[in-house]
Design a protein around this motif. Structure first.
Motif, PDB file in Angstrom:
ATOM      1  N   SER A  96      -3.905 -56.895   1.505  1.00  0.00           N
ATOM      2  CA  SER A  96      -2.873 -56.461   2.537  1.00  0.00           C
ATOM      3  C   SER A  96      -2.099 -55.284   1.918  1.00  0.00           C
ATOM      4  O   SER A  96      -1.832 -55.126   0.625  1.00  0.00           O
ATOM      5  CB  SER A  96      -2.169 -57.496   3.165  1.00  0.00           C
ATOM      6  OG  SER A  96      -1.408 -58.205   2.191  1.00  0.00           O
ATOM      7  N   PRO A  97      -1.178 -54.487   2.769  1.00  0.00           N
ATOM      8  CA  PRO A  97      -0.275 -53.410   2.178  1.00  0.00           C
ATOM      9  C   PRO A  97       0.743 -54.338   1.244  1.00  0.00           C
ATOM     10  O   PRO A  97       1.052 -55.346   1.653  1.00  0.00           O
ATOM     11  CB  PRO A  97       0.138 -52.851   3.409  1.00  0.00           C
ATOM     12  CG  PRO A  97      -0.702 -53.043   4.414  1.00  0.00           C
ATOM     13  CD  PRO A  97      -1.252 -54.360   4.079  1.00  0.00           C
ATOM     14  N   THR A 133      -0.602 -48.865   0.346  1.00  0.00           N
ATOM     15  CA  THR A 133      -2.062 -49.094   0.425  1.00  0.00           C
ATOM     16  C   THR A 133      -2.837 -47.998  -0.189  1.00  0.00           C
ATOM     17  O   THR A 133      -2.187 -46.816  -0.262  1.00  0.00           O
ATOM     18  CB  THR A 133      -2.699 -49.075   1.824  1.00  0.00           C
ATOM     19  OG1 THR A 133      -2.336 -48.090   2.568  1.00  0.00           O
ATOM     20  CG2 THR A 133      -2.020 -50.412   2.776  1.00  0.00           C
TER      21      THR A 133
END
Length: 119
Positions: free
Chosen positions: A20-21, A67
């Protein structure tokens, strides 16, 4: 990865392995498992990676979420393409690489070339 400094590469490794970010603080915590870095150092590296096009960021509340702009494999292929384009003799570079490739790498190249659309 070619074109990245040691710390930049470490930051990219963290982002590439995340599902995930991540915030600066989360990247810092992961990096500090094996180092002792300052928050501002990691923030600066992430800002530089964003400016260079290696990461995307989105503001959420008051913190950026980072990201990777592309997968590790896509980045490696892009860097290889840049090396070939700047080598002066891409054919020679490819031939030298082919001579050094393992049997598994050679098989993977053959598979990829068979699947490649005709131009």
């Amino acid at each position: 990865m070619q074109g990245l400094g040691e710390l930049e590469n470490g930051v990219m490794d963290v982002l590439w392995t995340s599902d995930s970010p991540m915030t600066v603080r989360e990247v810092l915590a992961k990096l500090n498992e094996t180092r002792d870095l300052a928050y501002t150092t990691v923030m600066t590296v992430l800002d530089n990676l964003h400016r260079k096009g290696w990461v995307n960021r989105e503001l959420q509340n008051r913190a950026y979420l980072y990201t990777p702009a592309e997968s590790r494999e896509e980045a490696a292929a892009r860097v290889l393409r840049e090396l070939l384009d700047s080598s002066g003799d891409p054919e020679a570079v490819l031939l030298h690489f082919a001579q050094s490739a393992s049997d598994d790498e050679t098989a993977a190249l053959r598979r990829g070339l068979r699947r490649r659309p005709k131009r």
